[in-house]
Design a protein around this motif. Structure first.
Motif, PDB file in Angstrom:
ATOM      1  N   ASN A   1     -32.087 -62.150  41.044  1.00  0.00           N
ATOM      2  CA  ASN A   1     -32.640 -63.390  40.508  1.00  0.00           C
ATOM      3  C   ASN A   1     -31.678 -64.348  40.006  1.00  0.00           C
ATOM      4  OD1 ASN A   1     -34.593 -64.822  38.542  1.00  0.00           O
ATOM      5  ND2 ASN A   1     -35.687 -64.805  39.861  1.00  0.00           N
ATOM      6  N   VAL A   2     -31.663 -63.852  38.558  1.00  0.00           N
ATOM      7  CA  VAL A   2     -30.799 -64.901  37.823  1.00  0.00           C
ATOM      8  C   VAL A   2     -29.456 -65.406  38.474  1.00  0.00           C
ATOM      9  CG1 VAL A   2     -29.029 -64.657  35.664  1.00  0.00           C
ATOM     10  CG2 VAL A   2     -31.639 -63.110  35.539  1.00  0.00           C
ATOM     11  N   ALA A   3     -29.221 -64.666  39.666  1.00  0.00           N
ATOM     12  CA  ALA A   3     -27.916 -65.508  39.943  1.00  0.00           C
ATOM     13  C   ALA A   3     -28.342 -66.706  41.031  1.00  0.00           C
ATOM     14  CB  ALA A   3     -27.072 -64.324  40.955  1.00  0.00           C
TER      15      ALA A   3
ATOM     16  N   ARG B   1     -35.849 -61.104  46.439  1.00  0.00           N
ATOM     17  CA  ARG B   1     -37.301 -60.361  46.839  1.00  0.00           C
ATOM     18  C   ARG B   1     -37.417 -59.242  46.705  1.00  0.00           C
ATOM     19  NH1 ARG B   1     -37.747 -62.773  51.687  1.00  0.00           N
ATOM     20  NH2 ARG B   1     -36.714 -61.534  52.633  1.00  0.00           N
ATOM     21  N   ASP B   2     -36.205 -58.562  48.188  1.00  0.00           N
ATOM     22  CA  ASP B   2     -36.375 -57.749  48.663  1.00  0.00           C
ATOM     23  C   ASP B   2     -35.896 -56.483  47.569  1.00  0.00           C
ATOM     24  OD1 ASP B   2     -36.336 -58.408  51.217  1.00  0.00           O
ATOM     25  OD2 ASP B   2     -34.281 -59.070  51.296  1.00  0.00           O
ATOM     26  N   ALA B   3     -35.387 -56.373  47.052  1.00  0.00           N
ATOM     27  CA  ALA B   3     -34.962 -55.488  45.545  1.00  0.00           C
ATOM     28  C   ALA B   3     -36.359 -55.151  44.961  1.00  0.00           C
ATOM     29  CB  ALA B   3     -33.937 -56.070  44.897  1.00  0.00           C
TER      30      ALA B   3
ATOM     31  N   HIS C   1     -31.979 -54.677  39.689  1.00  0.00           N
ATOM     32  CA  HIS C   1     -31.036 -55.569  41.005  1.00  0.00           C
ATOM     33  C   HIS C   1     -31.737 -56.463  41.905  1.00  0.00           C
ATOM     34  CE1 HIS C   1     -29.579 -55.377  46.178  1.00  0.00           C
ATOM     35  NE2 HIS C   1     -30.111 -56.313  45.065  1.00  0.00           N
ATOM     36  N   GLY C   2     -32.962 -56.477  40.885  1.00  0.00           N
ATOM     37  CA  GLY C   2     -33.519 -57.196  41.320  1.00  0.00           C
ATOM     38  C   GLY C   2     -33.426 -58.897  40.213  1.00  0.00           C
ATOM     39  N   TYR C   3     -33.124 -58.350  39.277  1.00  0.00           N
ATOM     40  CA  TYR C   3     -33.482 -58.933  37.817  1.00  0.00           C
ATOM     41  C   TYR C   3     -32.096 -60.190  38.120  1.00  0.00           C
ATOM     42  CZ  TYR C   3     -36.960 -57.253  34.463  1.00  0.00           C
ATOM     43  OH  TYR C   3     -37.844 -57.684  33.897  1.00  0.00           O
TER      44      TYR C   3
ATOM     45  N   HIS D   1     -45.469 -58.795  41.505  1.00  0.00           N
ATOM     46  CA  HIS D   1     -45.212 -60.104  41.024  1.00  0.00           C
ATOM     47  C   HIS D   1     -43.999 -60.573  41.183  1.00  0.00           C
ATOM     48  CE1 HIS D   1     -46.462 -63.471  38.395  1.00  0.00           C
ATOM     49  NE2 HIS D   1     -45.888 -63.321  37.750  1.00  0.00           N
ATOM     50  N   ASN D   2     -43.103 -60.245  40.870  1.00  0.00           N
ATOM     51  CA  ASN D   2     -41.869 -60.187  40.502  1.00  0.00           C
ATOM     52  C   ASN D   2     -41.893 -60.203  41.719  1.00  0.00           C
ATOM     53  OD1 ASN D   2     -39.972 -61.287  38.090  1.00  0.00           O
ATOM     54  ND2 ASN D   2     -41.387 -59.288  37.399  1.00  0.00           N
TER      55      ASN D   2
END
Length: 390
Positions: A83-85, A92-94, A78-80, A117-118
């Protein structure tokens, strides 16, 4: 392959691995349906649909309280994609939830470090420096838990240390920024990679820390290497010029150390030259000795301080726990008064500048003389360290 497709493909591989690890535990229907939709969107290279499905899979996993390690991976996916979107707060929350699950279930330190880190990186992109600071602290703690076995985090450890150092500097933790930068510089170097901006700025932070510790030799080393790295990559002139000014200043201070006493040798300068010559990145020592240690004209006596009180610690800085350093240039007129004080560099900027300039304006010098006649002296520099007792 576009960056978006690469990220989506990587997310798919991670999720597939996690699914295989959890294959003995059937997924609840809501999670399975969302995950199948996610796989289909990836197969169609539909990043928008993949994000919607990844978001749904993560939410369903949280609701159904499935295996925490799998939930952490679904949160990571979800976070990846968030971020791309460009949805940095959502990303950040994911990532942060993925990190929390990793901590709570004592997952491997490398996984915890990567996720935190992400989370920190996306918090910074979302202009949330406070959360970035908290998340980056978790990332560094996880890296330190590896006890030096950094192979599993070698692809992002430098970025993690540098992000933490940058945040420390902006929060007035200049000594902490320098210590983190030195940890970054201690990591094994990739000889095939030309030192870049991170390398240059790490030496900048480390040099300022050593200047605050009054270790001028070590500061000079860091400023020279950082300046060389910045020049190699044609960095922003502000960065290169700042490092150049600090290299000049620290080299001048070494010259003053060499001229103390009766020996007037070049011991400190020679130690610096030897250290630079042995540096693994083969830096060029731009400042030859004759560029800095100009011959003093016969009959000339430089100005000498007769009254110099340290600046007061600004109340706001003391209250907020800020530490820092200010480098100031100035001239001395024929009466021994300070003129034209100007900030060469300051970290953090704007916090200690006024205190440094105010104190310097009250300093008094025995004026320089040429053949016993008072003359002005230009181009002097001094640094003021503001730090709490160890």
């Amino acid at each position: 392959m576009t960056y978006r497709h690469w990220v989506a493909g990587l997310a798919f591989l991670i999720a597939t691995t996690a699914t295989a690890r959890a294959q003995d535990e059937p997924l609840p229907q809501a999670v399975a349906d969302a995950y199948l939709a996610y796989e289909a969107a990836l197969a169609d290279a539909d990043a928008d649909a993949a994000l919607i499905a990844a978001r749904a899979a993560h939410a369903a996993a949280e609701d159904e309280r499935i295996d925490p390690s799998l939930t952490a991976v679904l949160a990571e996916n979800h976070g990846y994609l968030a971020n791309v979107a460009g949805h940095f707060e959502e990303a950040r929350d994911a990532w942060r939830q993925s990190g929390r699950l990793s901590n709570r279930n004592n997952l491997p330190a490398a996984e915890r470090a990567w996720r935190w880190h992400n989370a920190a990186s996306n918090a910074l992109l979302a202009d949330d420096n406070s959360d970035a600071w908290a998340c980056s602290g978790e990332a560094i703690d996880a890296i330190e838990d590896l006890d030096g076995d950094l192979e599993a985090v070698s692809n992002f450890a430098r970025d993690a240390y540098f992000l933490r150092a940058r945040l420390a500097a902006t929060r007035g933790r200049t000594m902490t920024a320098g210590a983190l930068a030195r940890r970054l510089l201690e990591l094994p170097a990739d000889v095939d990679v030309e030192p870049g901006l991170v390398f240059a700025l790490a030496h900048y932070f480390a040099g300022l820390e050593q200047l605050m510790r009054e270790d001028v030799g070590d500061a000079a080393y860091h400023f020279h290497v950082g300046r060389d790295a910045a020049a190699r990559i044609d960095a922003d002139p502000i960065v290169t010029n700042r490092l150049s000014a600090l290299a000049v200043y620290s080299r001048e201070q070494l010259g003053r150390l060499d001229r103390r006493g009766e020996q007037h040798d070049d011991r400190e300068a020679e130690l610096l030259a030897a250290r630079l010559a042995d540096d693994p990145v083969h830096v060029r020592w731009y400042l030859a000795a004759d560029e800095i240690d100009e011959e003093v004209p016969e009959g000339y006596v430089p100005a000498a301080p007769i009254e110099r009180n340290p600046p007061p610690y600004p109340a706001r800085a003391a209250r907020d726990g800020y530490e820092g350093v200010v480098i100031v240039s100035f001239n001395i007129d024929e009466t021994g008064r300070v003129r034209d004080g100007a900030i060469v560099d300051a970290l953090p900027p704007g916090i200690f500048d006024e205190a440094a300039l105010g104190a310097l304006s009250d300093w008094r010098f025995e004026p320089a003389t040429q053949d016993s006649v008072p003359v002005s002296e230009t181009g002097r520099m001094i640094h003021f360290s503001f730090r709490f007792a160890d």
